[in-house]
Design a protein around this motif. Structure first.
Motif, PDB file in Angstrom:
ATOM      1  N   GLY A 185       0.824  -1.200   0.000  1.00  0.00           N
ATOM      2  CA  GLY A 185       0.000   0.000   0.000  1.00  0.00           C
ATOM      3  C   GLY A 185       0.859   1.251   0.000  1.00  0.00           C
ATOM      4  O   GLY A 185       2.091   1.176  -0.019  1.00  0.00           O
ATOM      5  N   GLN A 186       0.195   2.401   0.047  1.00  0.00           N
ATOM      6  CA  GLN A 186       0.900   3.670  -0.060  1.00  0.00           C
ATOM      7  C   GLN A 186       0.888   4.425   1.259  1.00  0.00           C
ATOM      8  O   GLN A 186       0.051   4.190   2.139  1.00  0.00           O
ATOM      9  CB  GLN A 186       0.265   4.515  -1.165  1.00  0.00           C
ATOM     10  N   GLN A 187       1.851   5.379   1.366  1.00  0.00           N
ATOM     11  CA  GLN A 187       1.947   6.232   2.545  1.00  0.00           C
ATOM     12  C   GLN A 187       2.062   5.377   3.817  1.00  0.00           C
ATOM     13  O   GLN A 187       2.981   4.589   3.949  1.00  0.00           O
ATOM     14  CB  GLN A 187       0.757   7.185   2.621  1.00  0.00           C
ATOM     15  N   GLY A 188       1.107   5.503   4.723  1.00  0.00           N
ATOM     16  CA  GLY A 188       1.166   4.747   5.976  1.00  0.00           C
ATOM     17  C   GLY A 188       0.959   3.263   5.822  1.00  0.00           C
ATOM     18  O   GLY A 188       1.180   2.496   6.759  1.00  0.00           O
ATOM     19  N   GLU A 189       0.545   2.829   4.621  1.00  0.00           N
ATOM     20  CA  GLU A 189       0.379   1.394   4.357  1.00  0.00           C
ATOM     21  C   GLU A 189       1.622   0.801   3.697  1.00  0.00           C
ATOM     22  O   GLU A 189       1.658  -0.411   3.441  1.00  0.00           O
ATOM     23  CB  GLU A 189      -0.843   1.172   3.461  1.00  0.00           C
ATOM     24  N   SER A 190       2.611   1.626   3.414  1.00  0.00           N
ATOM     25  CA  SER A 190       3.826   1.155   2.749  1.00  0.00           C
ATOM     26  C   SER A 190       4.664   0.302   3.699  1.00  0.00           C
ATOM     27  O   SER A 190       4.482   0.337   4.917  1.00  0.00           O
ATOM     28  CB  SER A 190       4.654   2.350   2.275  1.00  0.00           C
ATOM     29  N   PHE A 191       5.602  -0.433   3.122  1.00  0.00           N
ATOM     30  CA  PHE A 191       6.464  -1.290   3.954  1.00  0.00           C
ATOM     31  C   PHE A 191       7.249  -0.497   4.991  1.00  0.00           C
ATOM     32  O   PHE A 191       7.274  -0.879   6.170  1.00  0.00           O
ATOM     33  CB  PHE A 191       7.417  -2.101   3.067  1.00  0.00           C
TER      34      PHE A 191
ATOM     35  N   MET B 188       1.971  14.346  12.538  1.00  0.00           N
ATOM     36  CA  MET B 188       0.754  13.998  13.271  1.00  0.00           C
ATOM     37  C   MET B 188       0.090  12.752  12.675  1.00  0.00           C
ATOM     38  O   MET B 188      -0.953  12.312  13.167  1.00  0.00           O
ATOM     39  CB  MET B 188      -0.220  15.168  13.272  1.00  0.00           C
ATOM     40  N   GLY B 189       0.674  12.217  11.610  1.00  0.00           N
ATOM     41  CA  GLY B 189       0.151  11.008  10.982  1.00  0.00           C
ATOM     42  C   GLY B 189       1.301  10.172  10.460  1.00  0.00           C
ATOM     43  O   GLY B 189       2.476  10.479  10.672  1.00  0.00           O
ATOM     44  N   TYR B 190       0.958   9.109   9.744  1.00  0.00           N
ATOM     45  CA  TYR B 190       1.935   8.093   9.371  1.00  0.00           C
ATOM     46  C   TYR B 190       2.318   8.180   7.886  1.00  0.00           C
ATOM     47  O   TYR B 190       1.463   8.210   7.016  1.00  0.00           O
ATOM     48  CB  TYR B 190       1.365   6.706   9.639  1.00  0.00           C
ATOM     49  N   THR B 191       3.610   8.223   7.640  1.00  0.00           N
ATOM     50  CA  THR B 191       4.160   8.085   6.292  1.00  0.00           C
ATOM     51  C   THR B 191       5.369   7.171   6.382  1.00  0.00           C
ATOM     52  O   THR B 191       5.617   6.540   7.423  1.00  0.00           O
ATOM     53  CB  THR B 191       4.588   9.455   5.707  1.00  0.00           C
ATOM     54  N   GLN B 192       6.144   7.132   5.312  1.00  0.00           N
ATOM     55  CA  GLN B 192       7.372   6.323   5.309  1.00  0.00           C
ATOM     56  C   GLN B 192       8.380   6.807   6.345  1.00  0.00           C
ATOM     57  O   GLN B 192       9.342   6.094   6.650  1.00  0.00           O
ATOM     58  CB  GLN B 192       8.005   6.346   3.920  1.00  0.00           C
ATOM     59  N   LEU B 193       8.174   7.994   6.922  1.00  0.00           N
ATOM     60  CA  LEU B 193       9.079   8.522   7.949  1.00  0.00           C
ATOM     61  C   LEU B 193       8.804   7.948   9.330  1.00  0.00           C
ATOM     62  O   LEU B 193       9.584   8.164  10.257  1.00  0.00           O
ATOM     63  CB  LEU B 193       8.960  10.049   8.013  1.00  0.00           C
ATOM     64  N   LYS B 194       7.719   7.229   9.479  1.00  0.00           N
ATOM     65  CA  LYS B 194       7.336   6.699  10.787  1.00  0.00           C
ATOM     66  C   LYS B 194       8.466   5.856  11.393  1.00  0.00           C
ATOM     67  O   LYS B 194       9.009   4.964  10.761  1.00  0.00           O
ATOM     68  CB  LYS B 194       6.073   5.835  10.649  1.00  0.00           C
ATOM     69  N   GLY B 195       8.812   6.173  12.619  1.00  0.00           N
ATOM     70  CA  GLY B 195       9.815   5.394  13.334  1.00  0.00           C
ATOM     71  C   GLY B 195      11.224   5.550  12.819  1.00  0.00           C
ATOM     72  O   GLY B 195      12.118   4.798  13.219  1.00  0.00           O
ATOM     73  N   SER B 196      11.465   6.556  11.959  1.00  0.00           N
ATOM     74  CA  SER B 196      12.789   6.703  11.351  1.00  0.00           C
ATOM     75  C   SER B 196      13.764   7.481  12.232  1.00  0.00           C
ATOM     76  O   SER B 196      14.969   7.481  11.971  1.00  0.00           O
ATOM     77  CB  SER B 196      12.660   7.408   9.998  1.00  0.00           C
ATOM     78  N   GLY B 197      13.240   8.180  13.241  1.00  0.00           N
ATOM     79  CA  GLY B 197      14.102   8.996  14.091  1.00  0.00           C
ATOM     80  C   GLY B 197      14.479  10.324  13.466  1.00  0.00           C
ATOM     81  O   GLY B 197      15.358  11.024  13.977  1.00  0.00           O
ATOM     82  N   CYS B 198      13.793  10.688  12.366  1.00  0.00           N
ATOM     83  CA  CYS B 198      14.106  11.942  11.665  1.00  0.00           C
ATOM     84  C   CYS B 198      13.207  13.092  12.100  1.00  0.00           C
ATOM     85  O   CYS B 198      13.525  14.256  11.838  1.00  0.00           O
ATOM     86  CB  CYS B 198      13.928  11.776  10.152  1.00  0.00           C
ATOM     87  N   THR B 199      12.053  12.767  12.688  1.00  0.00           N
ATOM     88  CA  THR B 199      11.036  13.786  12.953  1.00  0.00           C
ATOM     89  C   THR B 199      10.601  13.732  14.419  1.00  0.00           C
ATOM     90  O   THR B 199      10.958  12.812  15.168  1.00  0.00           O
ATOM     91  CB  THR B 199       9.795  13.561  12.067  1.00  0.00           C
TER      92      THR B 199
END
Length: 464
Positions: free
Chosen positions: A215-221, A398-409
């Motif tokens: 999936g895309q955005q927050g559904e991506s791997f 405030m939501g989920y993208t590929q940056l989730k859990g990356s420690g960048c934000t």
């Protein structure tokens, strides 16, 4: 090459002035598809669906090149376009293509057209949740849609896609953007028929595309499995290349959208109180990003706290008043004609900005200038978060993208976290640790996840 509509093509945009013409176009489209003879030349057939030809930003060259290099599969483009873009499809796509009937083409809407809907159609839709959600998406997105239009259109979309899948019998379907109404229907029918789906879009790093399985955005791997993505090994050479990519994107302001000239935001803000922190909220396209309709899936994979861009804006407005922050709001360009800006607009300016209840709303401005002018960037799931990080600005997600859990934000996935995370971002900025994590994130993305779009030959990055 610009494709200017011929007189005949211009007439196509004007032809559907009654519900009789509406139904005639869709019925004729179905009949033409039933008569279509597909010449199958490979066991595996990939059906690519989308309106990429209409907004071509390197997409035509990319998919033509993809098809040329893969002789093991047969490809078909289901081009969701009409009129001059139908001609463009025929002339520029170098493999088999099929175009939608006019009224099923993306972004086509006959405004204020009332369409009578039979009890049979209403019953058909009521038995299918995916059609209900697609109808809801259309009705909320288009403020000028007539009664019955969305129901009739999605009913015919369902019938047309079923026939398309029967005629082509694809072994895989690739959707450009899974989130808009027509593709909600196609996704559901592919799943029902156990046809594997892939999702294609512009990559999160400028100069790339991505084709995804989950999936895309927050559904991506990377978003579903941030810990696994962080475990993908990168070398010191990979990280060095990522730093070069970051410097290149910062210097060139590489962006898939042509940006207007910088217009002097500093001058616009000359009357503001000095030493007032500036926080900028980047909106998203609610109707093509997984935000609407807001479901359990939305809460889980996209936006845990807000049902719309404007709901998030109101939350930030109240926080800004409380904390004496200066709040800038930049809507997504596609949302300019869909969200209810009349509720916001009270004092319009020549440059397209307007003030309302403590918010400075800006349109048609250079995104890099906005980011450079801001102290903190905030978004639910806009990919402008990446643009901001490339410009070394702290980002509150405030939501989920590929940056989730990356420690960048700075992650604020509940309303209670938002205020303290903004405060922390204002205090600490884009930290050295975040920058280091971002370079590692980019190194992994271009090595394992993103595809090179070929527009930056002086510094190629992404999977070839």
């Amino acid at each position: 090459m610009n494709y200017i509509p011929t007189e005949k093509e211009r007439q196509e945009y004007l032809a559907y002035d009654s519900y009789h013409a509406f139904f005639e176009n869709l019925e004729n489209g179905l009949q033409n598809l039933r008569k279509y003879t597909f010449s199958r030349k490979r066991k595996k057939v990939v059906l690519i669906a989308g309106a990429m030809v209409a907004f071509d930003k390197g997409t035509i060259a990319f998919i033509n090149n993809l098809v040329q290099k893969d002789s093991s599969r047969q490809y078909v483009l289901f081009s969701e376009v009409t009129a001059e873009n139908r001609r463009k499809t025929q002339e520029q796509i170098h493999f088999t293509s099929i175009c939608t009937p006019h009224l099923l083409a993306k972004e086509i809407l006959v405004p204020h057209l009332e369409v009578p809907v039979t009890e049979e159609i209403l019953q058909y839709i009521s038995e299918r949740v995916y059609l209900q959600q697609a109808v809801d998406n259309l009705n909320v997105r288009h403020k000028n849609i007539g009664n019955g239009y969305a129901e009739a259109l999605m009913y015919y979309a369902d019938r047309y896609i079923k026939e398309l899948l029967r005629v082509i019998r694809p072994s895989c379907v690739v959707l450009w953007n899974e989130f808009y109404a027509f593709h909600m229907v196609m996704s559901a029918l592919c799943r029902k028929n156990k046809i594997p789906l892939r999702y294609m879009e512009f990559g999160c790093v400028p100069g790339t595309f991505v084709i995804e399985k989950s999936g895309q955005q927050g559904e991506s791997f990377p978003a579903r499995h941030p810990h696994l993505f962080r475990c993908c090994p990168v070398t010191s050479g990979d990280i060095k290349k990522a730093v070069q990519i970051a410097e290149y994107i910062y210097r060139t302001e590489l962006n898939r959208n042509v940006q207007p000239p910088r217009c002097g935001l500093q001058a616009m803000a000359s009357h503001w109180k000095t030493n007032t922190p500036v926080i900028t909220y980047m909106g998203q396209n609610d109707y093509e990003s997984g935000l609407y309709p807001y479901t359990k899936k939305t809460r889980k994979y996209h936006s845990p706290s807000f049902k719309s861009t404007l709901e998030g804006l109101e939350f930030l407005r109240l926080l800004s008043i409380k904390n004496d922050w200066r709040l800038i709001y930049k809507p997504h360009p596609i949302m300019l004609n869909t969200d209810n800006r009349k509720e916001l607009s009270t004092e319009r300016r020549d440059n397209g900005s307007y003030c309302s209840n403590g918010i400075i709303c800006i349109e048609n401005v250079n995104i890099h200038e906005v980011i450079d002018f801001s102290d903190v960037i905030i978004t639910i799931l806009s990919q402008s978060a990446y643009v901001s990080l490339f410009r070394n600005k702290p980002v509150v997600m405030m939501g989920y993208t590929q940056l989730k859990g990356s420690g960048c934000t700075y992650e604020a996935f509940s309303k209670e976290q938002i205020e303290p995370q903004i405060r922390k971002a204002l205090k600490e900025g884009f930290s050295k640790k975040q920058m280091k994590n971002f370079h590692r994130h980019i190194a992994r993305a271009v090595k394992y996840y993103l595809l090179d779009d070929g527009t930056h030959p002086d510094i190629p990055f992404g999977i070839k």
